[in-house]
Motif scaffolding. Structure first.
Motif, PDB file in Angstrom:
ATOM      1  N   GLU A  33     -10.280  26.649  46.028  1.00 12.72           N
ATOM      2  CA  GLU A  33     -11.337  25.939  45.311  1.00 12.72           C
ATOM      3  C   GLU A  33     -10.924  24.497  45.044  1.00 12.72           C
ATOM      4  O   GLU A  33     -11.767  23.581  45.047  1.00 12.72           O
ATOM      5  CB  GLU A  33     -11.631  26.660  43.984  1.00 12.72           C
ATOM      6  N   GLY A  34      -9.626  24.275  44.850  1.00 10.93           N
ATOM      7  CA  GLY A  34      -9.133  22.916  44.638  1.00 10.93           C
ATOM      8  C   GLY A  34      -9.338  22.029  45.844  1.00 10.93           C
ATOM      9  O   GLY A  34      -9.624  20.825  45.718  1.00 10.93           O
ATOM     10  N   ALA A  35      -9.214  22.605  47.045  1.00  7.84           N
ATOM     11  CA  ALA A  35      -9.424  21.826  48.273  1.00  7.84           C
ATOM     12  C   ALA A  35     -10.865  21.348  48.365  1.00  7.84           C
ATOM     13  O   ALA A  35     -11.131  20.189  48.710  1.00  7.84           O
ATOM     14  CB  ALA A  35      -9.062  22.672  49.486  1.00  7.84           C
ATOM     15  N   VAL A  36     -11.815  22.249  48.023  1.00  2.88           N
ATOM     16  CA  VAL A  36     -13.228  21.863  48.033  1.00  2.88           C
ATOM     17  C   VAL A  36     -13.479  20.766  47.014  1.00  2.88           C
ATOM     18  O   VAL A  36     -14.220  19.796  47.252  1.00  2.88           O
ATOM     19  CB  VAL A  36     -14.124  23.089  47.755  1.00  2.88           C
ATOM     20  N   SER A  37     -12.849  20.889  45.835  1.00  2.13           N
ATOM     21  CA  SER A  37     -13.008  19.883  44.794  1.00  2.13           C
ATOM     22  C   SER A  37     -12.496  18.523  45.260  1.00  2.13           C
ATOM     23  O   SER A  37     -13.116  17.485  44.998  1.00  2.13           O
ATOM     24  CB  SER A  37     -12.273  20.320  43.527  1.00  2.13           C
ATOM     25  N   LYS A  38     -11.365  18.508  45.957  1.00  2.00           N
ATOM     26  CA  LYS A  38     -10.821  17.243  46.461  1.00  2.00           C
ATOM     27  C   LYS A  38     -11.757  16.608  47.488  1.00  2.00           C
ATOM     28  O   LYS A  38     -11.924  15.398  47.520  1.00  2.00           O
ATOM     29  CB  LYS A  38      -9.448  17.491  47.079  1.00  2.00           C
ATOM     30  N   TRP A  39     -12.385  17.439  48.330  1.00  2.00           N
ATOM     31  CA  TRP A  39     -13.329  16.888  49.318  1.00  2.00           C
ATOM     32  C   TRP A  39     -14.476  16.186  48.605  1.00  2.00           C
ATOM     33  O   TRP A  39     -14.851  15.080  48.953  1.00  2.00           O
ATOM     34  CB  TRP A  39     -13.890  17.990  50.219  1.00  2.00           C
ATOM     35  N   GLU A  40     -15.036  16.917  47.606  1.00  2.00           N
ATOM     36  CA  GLU A  40     -16.234  16.404  46.948  1.00  2.00           C
ATOM     37  C   GLU A  40     -15.926  15.186  46.075  1.00  2.00           C
ATOM     38  O   GLU A  40     -16.807  14.339  45.852  1.00  2.00           O
ATOM     39  CB  GLU A  40     -16.879  17.510  46.116  1.00  2.00           C
ATOM     40  N   ARG A  41     -14.715  15.073  45.577  1.00  2.00           N
ATOM     41  CA  ARG A  41     -14.344  13.914  44.758  1.00  2.00           C
ATOM     42  C   ARG A  41     -13.868  12.736  45.602  1.00  2.00           C
ATOM     43  O   ARG A  41     -13.572  11.662  45.078  1.00  2.00           O
ATOM     44  CB  ARG A  41     -13.245  14.314  43.763  1.00  2.00           C
ATOM     45  N   GLY A  42     -13.825  12.944  46.913  1.00  2.00           N
ATOM     46  CA  GLY A  42     -13.419  11.868  47.796  1.00  2.00           C
ATOM     47  C   GLY A  42     -11.938  11.621  47.806  1.00  2.00           C
ATOM     48  O   GLY A  42     -11.484  10.518  48.168  1.00  2.00           O
ATOM     49  N   VAL A  43     -11.156  12.645  47.432  1.00  2.00           N
ATOM     50  CA  VAL A  43      -9.710  12.495  47.417  1.00  2.00           C
ATOM     51  C   VAL A  43      -9.135  12.686  48.819  1.00  2.00           C
ATOM     52  O   VAL A  43      -8.194  11.988  49.222  1.00  2.00           O
ATOM     53  CB  VAL A  43      -9.072  13.486  46.423  1.00  2.00           C
ATOM     54  N   SER A  44      -9.701  13.642  49.580  1.00  2.00           N
ATOM     55  CA  SER A  44      -9.185  13.936  50.919  1.00  2.00           C
ATOM     56  C   SER A  44     -10.293  14.462  51.816  1.00  2.00           C
ATOM     57  O   SER A  44     -11.360  14.880  51.343  1.00  2.00           O
ATOM     58  CB  SER A  44      -8.046  14.967  50.840  1.00  2.00           C
ATOM     59  N   TYR A  45      -9.997  14.424  53.111  1.00  2.00           N
ATOM     60  CA  TYR A  45     -10.895  15.015  54.114  1.00  2.00           C
ATOM     61  C   TYR A  45     -10.460  16.452  54.398  1.00  2.00           C
ATOM     62  O   TYR A  45      -9.276  16.785  54.247  1.00  2.00           O
ATOM     63  CB  TYR A  45     -10.834  14.228  55.423  1.00  2.00           C
ATOM     64  N   PRO A  46     -11.400  17.310  54.821  1.00  2.00           N
ATOM     65  CA  PRO A  46     -10.996  18.663  55.256  1.00  2.00           C
ATOM     66  C   PRO A  46     -10.229  18.598  56.572  1.00  2.00           C
ATOM     67  O   PRO A  46     -10.336  17.624  57.332  1.00  2.00           O
ATOM     68  CB  PRO A  46     -12.324  19.397  55.417  1.00  2.00           C
ATOM     69  N   ASP A  47      -9.457  19.638  56.844  1.00  2.00           N
ATOM     70  CA  ASP A  47      -8.731  19.720  58.103  1.00  2.00           C
ATOM     71  C   ASP A  47      -9.729  19.758  59.254  1.00  2.00           C
ATOM     72  O   ASP A  47     -10.817  20.352  59.167  1.00  2.00           O
ATOM     73  CB  ASP A  47      -7.853  20.973  58.119  1.00  2.00           C
ATOM     74  N   ILE A  48      -9.378  19.129  60.362  1.00  2.00           N
ATOM     75  CA  ILE A  48     -10.304  19.038  61.492  1.00  2.00           C
ATOM     76  C   ILE A  48     -10.694  20.404  62.052  1.00  2.00           C
ATOM     77  O   ILE A  48     -11.768  20.581  62.608  1.00  2.00           O
ATOM     78  CB  ILE A  48      -9.687  18.151  62.596  1.00  2.00           C
ATOM     79  N   THR A  49      -9.824  21.397  61.859  1.00  2.00           N
ATOM     80  CA  THR A  49     -10.131  22.744  62.359  1.00  2.00           C
ATOM     81  C   THR A  49     -11.219  23.422  61.539  1.00  2.00           C
ATOM     82  O   THR A  49     -11.753  24.458  61.946  1.00  2.00           O
ATOM     83  CB  THR A  49      -8.869  23.615  62.331  1.00  2.00           C
ATOM     84  N   LEU A  50     -11.555  22.865  60.380  1.00  8.03           N
ATOM     85  CA  LEU A  50     -12.581  23.447  59.514  1.00  8.03           C
ATOM     86  C   LEU A  50     -13.967  22.859  59.762  1.00  8.03           C
ATOM     87  O   LEU A  50     -14.942  23.326  59.166  1.00  8.03           O
ATOM     88  CB  LEU A  50     -12.204  23.249  58.033  1.00  8.03           C
ATOM     89  N   ILE A  51     -14.057  21.851  60.606  1.00  7.80           N
ATOM     90  CA  ILE A  51     -15.332  21.159  60.812  1.00  7.80           C
ATOM     91  C   ILE A  51     -16.427  22.129  61.271  1.00  7.80           C
ATOM     92  O   ILE A  51     -17.534  22.151  60.733  1.00  7.80           O
ATOM     93  CB  ILE A  51     -15.174  20.021  61.845  1.00  7.80           C
ATOM     94  N   ALA A  52     -16.110  22.949  62.282  1.00  4.14           N
ATOM     95  CA  ALA A  52     -17.113  23.875  62.823  1.00  4.14           C
ATOM     96  C   ALA A  52     -17.547  24.879  61.768  1.00  4.14           C
ATOM     97  O   ALA A  52     -18.745  25.190  61.643  1.00  4.14           O
ATOM     98  CB  ALA A  52     -16.552  24.588  64.048  1.00  4.14           C
TER      99      ALA A  52
END
Length: 334
Positions: A33-52
Motif C-alpha cells: 500500500e505504501g508503494a501505491v501511496s508513493k506513486w500517487e504523491r509523486g514520490v516515485s514511478y511504478p516499476d516498468i514491469t507493472l505497467i501492463a
C-alpha cells in the motif's frame, strides 16, 4: 513519461473512478500500500514491469498511462464497441426468446386442441425459417457470414416447403419450387461470394452459367409432372441465356469499357429482335410477328414497337462502339 506529480494524480483519479482504495489497488497489483501511496504523491514511478497490470486494473491504455491523460478518441471507440456488443446481443437474444415462447405456446395449443401434433410442425419450420433471417445464425460465425446466411436461409425455406408439401400430401411441386428459389439465390449471392476470391473476374460468367444449367434442370423437373415439349423449351432457354453468358465473358476481357458496352447492347438488340421468330420456329406457331407497318399501329403494334426498340438499341450500341474505338485510337497516338 510525464512528471511524477501529474502521473500520480492520474493514477489517483482513475483509482477513485473505480472505487478502489489504495489497499485494493495494491492487492490487485501485488505491491504494498505504501508503494501505491508513493506513486500517487509523486514520490516515485511504478516499476516498468507493472505497467501492463496497472493498465489492466485501471482499464486504461498504455498511452494514457504514460501521458497521464485520457485518450478521448480511444475512450469513444471503447464506448461504441461496448454499445455495439450490447445491441448485437439484444438483437440476437430478444428474437430468439420470442421465437422460443411462440413455439412453446403453439406446442401446447396444438396438443390441447387436437390432442396430437399436426400444424405445429408447420409453425416449427416457419419459425426456423424466420430465425435464419432474423436474428440469423451468423451470430455464431466469425467469418464467412454471408455464406452462412445464404446457406441457412435457403435450407430453411426448403425445409418449410417440405413440411407444407407433406402436410397437404402433394410433393409434385416441391423440387420445382426449390430449384426456382435456388436460381434466385444463385444470381443474387454467388457474384457477391465470389468477389473476395480468385474467381472475382469470372463471377458473372459463373453465375449466369449456373443459372442457365439450373433453368434447364428446372424444365426437366417440370416435365416429369406436367407434359410439354421439353426439347424446344431447352433450345429456347439456350437461345436466351447464350448471349447473356457471352456478354459476361466479354466483360472479363481488358478492353475499353465503352467498346464492350456497345457490343453487349448490339448483341442484346439482335437477340431481342429475333426472339419471337425463335419461338415461332421452335414451337411451330407461324405467327409472322415481323410484319412492320408504321402507317397502321393498331394492327401492327407489336411488330412496330419491336422494330423501333431494335433500331434504337442498335444505334445506341453502335454509338458506344464508335466512341470506344475513338478512345482506343486516341490512346495509341504518340
Amino acid at each position: 513519461m510525464t512528471d511524477k506529480k501529474t502521473f500520480g494524480l492520474f493514477i489517483r483519479l482513475k483509482r477513485i473512478e473505480k472505487n478502489y482504495s489504495q489497499r485494493d489497488l495494491a492487492e490487485m497489483l501485488f505491491v504494498t500500500e505504501g508503494a501505491v501511496s508513493k506513486w500517487e504523491r509523486g514520490v516515485s514511478y511504478p516499476d516498468i514491469t507493472l505497467i501492463a497490470d496497472i493498465c489492466r486494473v485501471l482499464e486504461v491504455s498504455e498511452h494514457e498511462l504514460i501521458t497521464a491523460s485520457t485518450d478521448m478518441d480511444s475512450a469513444k471507440i471503447k464506448r461504441e464497441a461496448r454499445k455495439f456488443r450490447v445491441i448485437r446481443s439484444a438483437w440476437f437474444w430478444v428474437p430468439t426468446i420470442s421465437y422460443a415462447v411462440a413455439l412453446l405456446v403453439c406446442f401446447i395449443c396444438n396438443l390441447a386442441v387436437n390432442h396430437t401434433l399436426s400444424w405445429f410442425f408447420i409453425v416449427l419450420a416457419a419459425l426456423l425459417c424466420a430465425y435464419t433471417f432474423v436474428p440469423t445464425v451468423t451470430y455464431f460465425f466469425e467469418s464467412r457470414r454471408l455464406l452462412a446466411f445464404t446457406a441457412s436461409t435457403y435450407l430453411s425455406i426448403c425445409l418449410l416447403l417440405l413440411v407444407c408439401a407433406i402436410y397437404v400430401g402433394d410433393l409434385s411441386w416441391l423440387l420445382t419450387a426449390c430449384i426456382g428459389i435456388l436460381i434466385g439465390y444463385e444470381l443474387l449471392f454467388v457474384p457477391v461470394l465470389l468477389s473476395s476470391t480468385g474467381l472475382s473476374r469470372y463471377k458473372l460468367v459463373i453465375s449466369f452459367s449456373a443459372a442457365w444449367l439450373l433453368t434447364v434442370l428446372l424444365l426437366m423437373n417440370i416435365r416429369i409432372w406436367y407434359p410439354f415439349r421439353l426439347a424446344p423449351a431447352i433450345w429456347l432457354t439456350c437461345y436466351c441465356f447464350a448471349p447473356v453468358v457471352l456478354c459476361a465473358v466479354l466483360c472479363t476481357f481488358r478492353a475499353d469499357a465503352f467498346l464492350k458496352t456497345g457490343v453487349c447492347i448490339v448483341l442484346s438488340a439482335v437477340v431481342y429482335y429475333f426472339t419471337n421468330g425463335m419461338v415461332d420456329l421452335l414451337f411451330d406457331m407461324n405467327e409472322h410477328s415481323y410484319r412492320v407497318n408504321f402507317s397502321d399501329w393498331q394492327q401492327y403494334t407489336g411488330a412496330n414497337v419491336q422494330c423501333v426498340v431494335f433500331v434504337s438499341l442498335a444505334v445506341i450500341g453502335v454509338a458506344f462502339i464508335g466512341w470506344g474505338v475513338f478512345r482506343i485510337c486516341k490512346g495509341k497516338r504518340p
